[in-house]
Structures are given as C-alpha cells and as structure tokens.
Design an enzyme around this catalytic site. Sequence first.
Site, PDB file in Angstrom:
ATOM      1  N   VAL A  62     -12.653  21.908   6.360  1.00 46.72           N
ATOM      2  CA  VAL A  62     -12.035  23.164   5.890  1.00 46.72           C
ATOM      3  C   VAL A  62     -10.584  22.955   5.454  1.00 46.72           C
ATOM      4  CG1 VAL A  62     -13.536  24.572   7.386  1.00 46.72           C
ATOM      5  CG2 VAL A  62     -11.204  24.028   8.140  1.00 46.72           C
ATOM      6  N   TYR A 153       1.206  26.051  15.763  1.00 50.14           N
ATOM      7  CA  TYR A 153      -0.037  26.777  16.094  1.00 50.14           C
ATOM      8  C   TYR A 153       0.220  28.289  16.163  1.00 50.14           C
ATOM      9  CZ  TYR A 153      -4.295  27.742  18.875  1.00 50.14           C
ATOM     10  OH  TYR A 153      -5.499  28.218  19.351  1.00 50.14           O
ATOM     11  N   ALA A 155       2.657  29.983  14.799  1.00 49.73           N
ATOM     12  CA  ALA A 155       3.002  30.511  13.467  1.00 49.73           C
ATOM     13  C   ALA A 155       1.738  30.702  12.632  1.00 49.73           C
ATOM     14  CB  ALA A 155       3.972  29.561  12.766  1.00 49.73           C
ATOM     15  N   ALA A 156       0.838  29.729  12.676  1.00 51.47           N
ATOM     16  CA  ALA A 156      -0.406  29.838  11.903  1.00 51.47           C
ATOM     17  C   ALA A 156      -1.260  30.991  12.423  1.00 51.47           C
ATOM     18  CB  ALA A 156      -1.188  28.526  11.974  1.00 51.47           C
ATOM     19  N   LYS A 157      -1.337  31.105  13.746  1.00 52.85           N
ATOM     20  CA  LYS A 157      -2.187  32.154  14.342  1.00 52.85           C
ATOM     21  C   LYS A 157      -1.587  33.546  14.113  1.00 52.85           C
ATOM     22  CE  LYS A 157      -5.504  29.564  16.048  1.00 52.85           C
ATOM     23  NZ  LYS A 157      -6.853  29.611  15.469  1.00 52.85           N
TER      24      LYS A 157
HETATM   25  P1  NDP Z   1     -12.716  23.037  19.851  1.00 53.07           P
HETATM   26  O1  NDP Z   1     -11.647  21.998  19.742  1.00 53.07           O
HETATM   27  O2  NDP Z   1     -13.654  22.984  20.995  1.00 53.07           O
HETATM   28  O3  NDP Z   1     -13.556  23.102  18.482  1.00 53.07           O
HETATM   29  C1  NDP Z   1     -12.883  23.141  17.260  1.00 53.07           C
HETATM   30  C2  NDP Z   1     -13.900  23.328  16.161  1.00 53.07           C
HETATM   31  O4  NDP Z   1     -13.205  23.353  14.913  1.00 53.07           O
HETATM   32  C3  NDP Z   1     -14.896  22.199  16.119  1.00 53.07           C
HETATM   33  O5  NDP Z   1     -16.157  22.717  15.785  1.00 53.07           O
HETATM   34  C4  NDP Z   1     -14.358  21.330  14.998  1.00 53.07           C
HETATM   35  O6  NDP Z   1     -15.435  20.663  14.370  1.00 53.07           O
HETATM   36  C5  NDP Z   1     -13.782  22.388  14.054  1.00 53.07           C
HETATM   37  N1  NDP Z   1     -12.782  21.845  13.140  1.00 53.07           N
HETATM   38  C6  NDP Z   1     -11.543  21.388  13.438  1.00 53.07           C
HETATM   39  N2  NDP Z   1     -10.935  20.944  12.324  1.00 53.07           N
HETATM   40  C7  NDP Z   1     -11.805  21.136  11.304  1.00 53.07           C
HETATM   41  C8  NDP Z   1     -11.756  20.863   9.911  1.00 53.07           C
HETATM   42  N3  NDP Z   1     -10.684  20.324   9.327  1.00 53.07           N
HETATM   43  N4  NDP Z   1     -12.830  21.191   9.155  1.00 53.07           N
HETATM   44  C9  NDP Z   1     -13.937  21.746   9.713  1.00 53.07           C
HETATM   45  N5  NDP Z   1     -14.038  22.023  11.029  1.00 53.07           N
HETATM   46  C10 NDP Z   1     -12.982  21.709  11.810  1.00 53.07           C
HETATM   47  O7  NDP Z   1     -11.924  24.426  19.823  1.00 53.07           O
HETATM   48  P2  NDP Z   1     -12.283  25.853  20.455  1.00 53.07           P
HETATM   49  O8  NDP Z   1     -13.727  26.128  20.359  1.00 53.07           O
HETATM   50  O9  NDP Z   1     -11.590  25.940  21.761  1.00 53.07           O
HETATM   51  O10 NDP Z   1     -11.457  26.794  19.460  1.00 53.07           O
HETATM   52  C11 NDP Z   1     -12.052  27.522  18.399  1.00 53.07           C
HETATM   53  C12 NDP Z   1     -11.004  28.449  17.822  1.00 53.07           C
HETATM   54  O11 NDP Z   1     -10.502  29.309  18.845  1.00 53.07           O
HETATM   55  C13 NDP Z   1      -9.791  27.707  17.241  1.00 53.07           C
HETATM   56  O12 NDP Z   1      -9.353  28.361  16.073  1.00 53.07           O
HETATM   57  C14 NDP Z   1      -8.766  27.848  18.332  1.00 53.07           C
HETATM   58  O13 NDP Z   1      -7.450  27.772  17.840  1.00 53.07           O
HETATM   59  C15 NDP Z   1      -9.092  29.227  18.884  1.00 53.07           C
HETATM   60  N6  NDP Z   1      -8.599  29.460  20.241  1.00 53.07           N
HETATM   61  C16 NDP Z   1      -9.087  28.714  21.293  1.00 53.07           C
HETATM   62  C17 NDP Z   1      -8.596  28.944  22.557  1.00 53.07           C
HETATM   63  C18 NDP Z   1      -9.072  28.198  23.757  1.00 53.07           C
HETATM   64  O14 NDP Z   1      -8.539  28.436  24.854  1.00 53.07           O
HETATM   65  N7  NDP Z   1     -10.046  27.320  23.668  1.00 53.07           N
HETATM   66  C19 NDP Z   1      -7.556  29.956  22.803  1.00 53.07           C
HETATM   67  C20 NDP Z   1      -7.140  30.670  21.630  1.00 53.07           C
HETATM   68  C21 NDP Z   1      -7.658  30.418  20.397  1.00 53.07           C
HETATM   69  P3  NDP Z   1     -15.467  19.137  13.898  1.00 53.07           P
HETATM   70  O15 NDP Z   1     -14.580  18.353  14.800  1.00 53.07           O
HETATM   71  O16 NDP Z   1     -16.925  18.836  14.006  1.00 53.07           O
HETATM   72  O17 NDP Z   1     -15.004  19.171  12.479  1.00 53.07           O
END
Ligand code: NDP
Length: 246
Positions: A62, A153, A155-157
């Site tokens: 992405v 992070y 700032a983006a969020k």
């Molecule tokens: P994980 O690190 O467990 O998973 C991240 C996901 O994003 C993976 O599926 C990864 O897939 C995908 N990803 C990352 N970079 C890319 C890329 N360049 N292109 C395509 N896919 C990508 O994170 P979480 O499930 O914990 O987090 C999910 C969302 O929730 C995020 O936006 C995070 O900021 C947000 N969030 C999470 C919190 C938490 O406590 N866990 C708290 C607040 C927000 P792959 O590596 O296969 O590409």
Amino acid sequence: MSDTRIAIVTGASRGIGKAISIRLAKEGRHIALVSRSAGPLAEVKHAIESAGGKASVFATDVADNKAFAEAIEKIASDLGRIDILVNNAGITKDGLILRMSDDDWNAVVQTNLTSCFVAIRAAARHMMRGKFGRIINISSTSGVVGNAGQANYAAAKAGLIGLSKTVARELGGKNITCNVVAPGFIETDMTAGLPPEIKERIQQMMAIKRLGVSEDIAAAVAYLTADDAGYVTGQTLCIDGGMTMC
Ligand code: NDP
C-alpha cells in the site's frame, strides 16, 4: 451483478485486519484481502471460505501509490464493484523527535496516511457509481491524544481524522460515509514486543481492566460498515477500554 457487498480490507494478513476480514465475511461481505504477503493472506482466505464466506487475495504494497491504485482498479474489475473500504494497514517506527530520521518519518506517513488518501480517491469513484459507500480509517488513540516517541505515527493517525471528516463532507451526499476507528492498546504483533511490566501499567490506565483484542475493533467496524449505519459519518470512535475516553 451479485448483491454481495465487496469490502477491501488492508493489512488483512494478521492482527486487527485479519479479525476485521473474518468478521465482515461473517456479515456476508466478499472480502478483498490486501497486504504485501500472499501466503498469510491465502491462509486468511482459507479460514473465511472454510466458514462459508467469500474472500479473494490481492497482494500489494500500500506504500506504493501506483501499485496500490492499480490493485484497487483490479479489485473493482475482478469483483464487479467496491462498497466498503477499510484502511487498516499500518506500521510503527518509533523514536523521540530529536532522534527521528527523515526516512522513519516519511515511511510512517506514507504507509499510514498517504496510502489511505490513494485508496479513498480510487475507491470512491466506484462507490459513487454504486450509490453506496462505507469508508473506515483505522487511526489510533496516539493520533487523538499524542504519544511520546511516536511523532510520525501520531501525526499520520491524526491526519486520518482530518482526512476522514473532509471525505465525509465531500461524499455524504452520495450515500458514502467515512468514519475513524481509533484503537487503544490491542494485543497483536505490533504490540507483542512490549515488556510485561509496561503492558501491566497500560492495563491499569484502562477503565476496563484488560488489554484489547482484535475482535473488539472488528465489532466496531462491522457496525460502521453496516447498511443501516448510513447516518453516522465523520466520527472518531475510540475503542480503548476507556483509557482516554476521548
Ligand atoms: P500488525 O503489525 O499486527 O499488522 C499490520 C498489518 O499491516 C499486516 O497485515 C501487514 O501486512 C500490513 N502492512 C504493513 N505495511 C504494509 C504495506 N506497506 N502494504 C500492505 N500491507 C502492509 O498491526 P495491528 O494489527 O496491530 O494494527 C493494524 C492497524 O491498527 C494499524 O493501522 C495500527 O496502526 C492500528 N492500531 C493498532 C494498535 C494496537 O495496539 N495493535 C493500536 C492503535 C492502532 P504485511 O506485513 O503482510 O504486508
């Protein structure tokens, strides 16, 4: 054309995105599973189909604007339409601001904010054609209240909140809603590295004395993407066990 609603979920290979995909599939949506890794996405597709649901894999980075926009067009042409977009893919590259590199700033803004703009711009055209749309951007309580060590992070969020309110205003008249879900602390790979004593301290800051699980977020996304949630738009729903109450 089938009546089944088509839902794109980014970051669907694990954690919160995987839980959202499984939940939306249970709600009868056909899920377009997006992340960089085809193998784990195929496993999520298998889990969804074993439970009687529908899913397709679209492995894409992405953070690559051109590739991601092309993937969205492919989803629309392969599956016939786009009704729901969940921008969930995200990364962290934490560090105190005085030591944060340009690369770490740019990488987080590109993946966590710019990719969501690219996806919304591409998907909204298809939603307008279908006269229906539900867009969810997964932010963070860090974007609402800030968090030391996460300037990039947070700032983006926070940017996602302004983006979502603007999209809500621009597209509301087309029956397209745009909302933000802001998780607090959810147990996934992203948070797995934190020492137990820090997790314990975070847990004590919550009104509900447990860490969140991915399914807590998936339940909110299921509500906000439902056909009958069409009067809710421009909102930020913090799901954090009452940590911030923002
Ligand atoms: P994980 O690190 O467990 O998973 C991240 C996901 O994003 C993976 O599926 C990864 O897939 C995908 N990803 C990352 N970079 C890319 C890329 N360049 N292109 C395509 N896919 C990508 O994170 P979480 O499930 O914990 O987090 C999910 C969302 O929730 C995020 O936006 C995070 O900021 C947000 N969030 C999470 C919190 C938490 O406590 N866990 C708290 C607040 C927000 P792959 O590596 O296969 O590409």
